[in-house]
Each structure stands twice: as structure tokens, then as C-alpha cells.
Scaffold this motif. Structure first.
Motif, PDB file in Angstrom:
ATOM      1  N   ILE A  39     -11.369   3.663  -5.400  1.00  0.00           N
ATOM      2  CA  ILE A  39     -10.024   3.873  -4.863  1.00  0.00           C
ATOM      3  C   ILE A  39      -9.765   2.835  -3.777  1.00  0.00           C
ATOM      4  N   GLY A  40      -8.722   2.046  -3.971  1.00  0.00           N
ATOM      5  CA  GLY A  40      -8.328   1.041  -2.986  1.00  0.00           C
ATOM      6  C   GLY A  40      -6.859   1.149  -2.661  1.00  0.00           C
ATOM      7  N   ARG A  41      -6.550   1.230  -1.375  1.00  0.00           N
ATOM      8  CA  ARG A  41      -5.158   1.353  -0.920  1.00  0.00           C
ATOM      9  C   ARG A  41      -4.448   2.520  -1.597  1.00  0.00           C
ATOM     10  N   GLY A  42      -5.193   3.605  -1.765  1.00  0.00           N
ATOM     11  CA  GLY A  42      -4.614   4.814  -2.319  1.00  0.00           C
ATOM     12  C   GLY A  42      -4.486   4.835  -3.825  1.00  0.00           C
ATOM     13  N   VAL A  43      -4.946   3.775  -4.515  1.00  0.00           N
ATOM     14  CA  VAL A  43      -4.809   3.673  -5.962  1.00  0.00           C
ATOM     15  C   VAL A  43      -6.177   3.811  -6.619  1.00  0.00           C
ATOM     16  N   GLU A  44      -6.251   4.631  -7.658  1.00  0.00           N
ATOM     17  CA  GLU A  44      -7.485   4.731  -8.433  1.00  0.00           C
ATOM     18  C   GLU A  44      -7.584   3.497  -9.315  1.00  0.00           C
ATOM     19  N   ALA A  45      -8.480   2.570  -8.950  1.00  0.00           N
ATOM     20  CA  ALA A  45      -8.455   1.233  -9.525  1.00  0.00           C
ATOM     21  C   ALA A  45      -9.490   0.988 -10.605  1.00  0.00           C
ATOM     22  N   GLY A  46     -10.548   1.805 -10.690  1.00  0.00           N
ATOM     23  CA  GLY A  46     -11.570   1.513 -11.683  1.00  0.00           C
ATOM     24  C   GLY A  46     -12.680   2.538 -11.690  1.00  0.00           C
ATOM     25  N   ASP A  47     -13.680   2.285 -12.538  1.00  0.00           N
ATOM     26  CA  ASP A  47     -14.842   3.159 -12.688  1.00  0.00           C
ATOM     27  C   ASP A  47     -16.109   2.401 -12.324  1.00  0.00           C
TER      28      ASP A  47
END
Length: 266
Positions: A39-47
């Protein structure tokens, strides 16, 4: 610090196991499996997926990171990586990598699987090679003294998971990807009640000083991170959340979605 949150991670760990006497001798067989979201800057970005297996005096660990959705598309798969390491286990349970590698960074069409980096660890030094070409050792590169008695970032995760004693009271000398040299200085920062998707109950909070030393290639600043761990019946520590600095997006958070110890889900 392009792959640091992978190092980290990340980063997961070993539990308060029963008695002090029991902790003096490391188990001969143990496994740890984990899945995290980035999670970066409130966004679920990857696994981020991680696997560790110890058999007697040897261990193996592997991981892969894949960015998802518009984040992965925007990065053109350049931040997707696979990692693996093999090493030995001392009588006190400490882990010592021998051969590490990672592959990824698929931006260039002539490298469908990405560039392959290998690092050979010995007590006195680390030797890094690359296919194709030569490895980028950063500016300034780590000196032989700085490389001595270090571990890779995938082993660092396992070292925390399988820690003997207090997981929050240690310093990890990490040589990430055979290039970036830094320390994680971990200190206890209180007991907490954890309420997450994979675990609810008492846990431990670590205050972690990230201390960049060499090889990053661009200026880095020391920072303070927070790791949360939970005890498990296996005698290993469960890494629930980990904060890590990265290039471009600041501090990212790794949140556990599935954790298994010796084949049993947390």
C-alpha cells in the motif's frame, strides 16, 4: 531505493517461543509462508509473496513482487521481481546466505524476464554478478569492510521470523540485491493489541531505524519505521505490518493477508 520494500518487507519474523531454554536451540525443521499487499499513498498497489523453509542446517527462501492495476501498467512491469536465496543455519539459529539472486525490471523488450543479478556471500565478502552486462554497484559502492558479515533482504525477513529472543532488539546488516548496503536497527516500542485481517490479539511494536550506508546511487536519508509482530504457537514471530521507504512514493506499508507457520495458518 527501488526494491527496498521488497526487502523488507518487507520483512516477517519469529515468535516468543515458550521458555528461554527452548529458544537456545533452533528447531531443525520449520516453514513460513506469507502473502502481503503493498500500500502506497493510500492505494493498494501490488502483491508480495514469501516462502521460507529450513531443513536441518540449511534453508531456502523465495519471494516475488508484482505491481497491480494502473500502478503496474504505469510502471510497465519494471518493478516486478522474483527473488531466491539459499544458505546455512548455525546452531544458535542465525541464518547465513550463500547464494542470492533476483530477476526483474521488464521495461526493455530484449529482456522478457528482466536482468538477472546474483550475489555470492561469504563471511568476508560478497561478490555480485549480472546477466547481461556488469552490475551497478551504486555511488559510492560498499567497501569490503561494509560488505562483511551481511545478509540479503530475503534472508533478513527470515531472520526476523525465526529470531531467538526479542525480535525487536537486534541490528540487521543488510546488503540488498548485492548493491545497496544499510542497517535496520530494531528496538522495542511497546506491546500493542493488533486488529488486522489475519490476526487479532496481543503483539509487539518495533521502532526501526533505517540507516543507509552505501551503494544506493542517489542520496538517502535515515528514517524511522514501524514493524508489528505477533507471537505464534510455532515459536516464530508473525510480521503483521511493515513500513518501508521506497523510491518515488515515500513510505509504503506491507499488510499481511495470509500467514502460515509449519503448515498451519495463523
Amino acid at each position: 531505493m527501488r526494491k527496498l520494500f521488497a526487502s523488507v518487507l518487507a520483512m516477517g519474523l519469529a515468535v516468543l517461543a515458550g521458555s528461554a531454554a527452548a529458544q537456545q536451540q533452533a528447531p531443525a525443521e520449520r516453514t513460513f509462508e506469507a502473502r502481503y499487499v503493498v500500500i502506497g499513498r493510500g492505494v493498494e498497489a501490488g502483491d508480495f509473496n514469501y516462502s521460507f523453509t529450513q531443513s536441518g542446517s540449511t534453508y531456502r527462501a523465495s519471494a516475488n513482487r508484482e505491481m497491480k492495476g494502473w500502478v503496474g501498467a504505469a510502471l510497465n512491469r519494471s518493478q516486478d521481481y522474483t527473488y531466491s536465496v539459499v544458505g546455512t543455519v548455525s546452531a544458535d539459529g542465525s541464518l547465513h546466505p550463500t547464494t542470492y539472486q533476483h530477476q526483474g525490471g521488464r521495461r526493455r523488450e530484449d529482456r522478457p524476464n528482466g536482468r538477472l543479478i546474483r550475489a555470492q556471500f561469504s563471511p568476508g565478502d560478497v561478490v555480485t554478478t549480472a546477466q547481461p552486462g556488469r552490475p551497478n554497484m551504486g555511488d559510492p559502492p560498499a567497501t569490503p569492510e561494509q560488505r562483511r558479515n551481511t545478509i540479503d533482504q530475503i534472508t533478513a525477513i527470515a531472520a526476523m521470523v525465526t529470531a531467538q529472543g526479542d525480535v525487536c532488539n537486534r541490528t540487521l546488516r543488510v546488503y540488498m540485491d548485492g548493491r545497496a548496503r544499510f542497517d535496520f536497527v530494531m528496538q522495542p516500542n511497546g506491546n500493542v493489541n493488533i486488529n488486522s485481517r489475519v490476526y487479532r490479539g496481543p503483539g509487539f511494536r518495533c521502532r526501526v531505524q533505517f540507516r543507509p550506508i552505501a551503494g544506493f546511487g542517489d542520496p538517502q536519508e535515515a528514517s524511522t519505521l514501524t514493524f508489528l509482530f505477533a507471537p505464534t504457537p510455532s515459536g516464530m514471530y508473525a510480521p503483521i505490518t511493515i513500513e518501508m521507504p521506497t523510491d518515488g512514493v515515500g513510505v509504503v506499508r506491507l499488510e499481511a493477508r495470509r500467514l502460515s507457520f509449519n503448515g498451519q495458518r495463523l
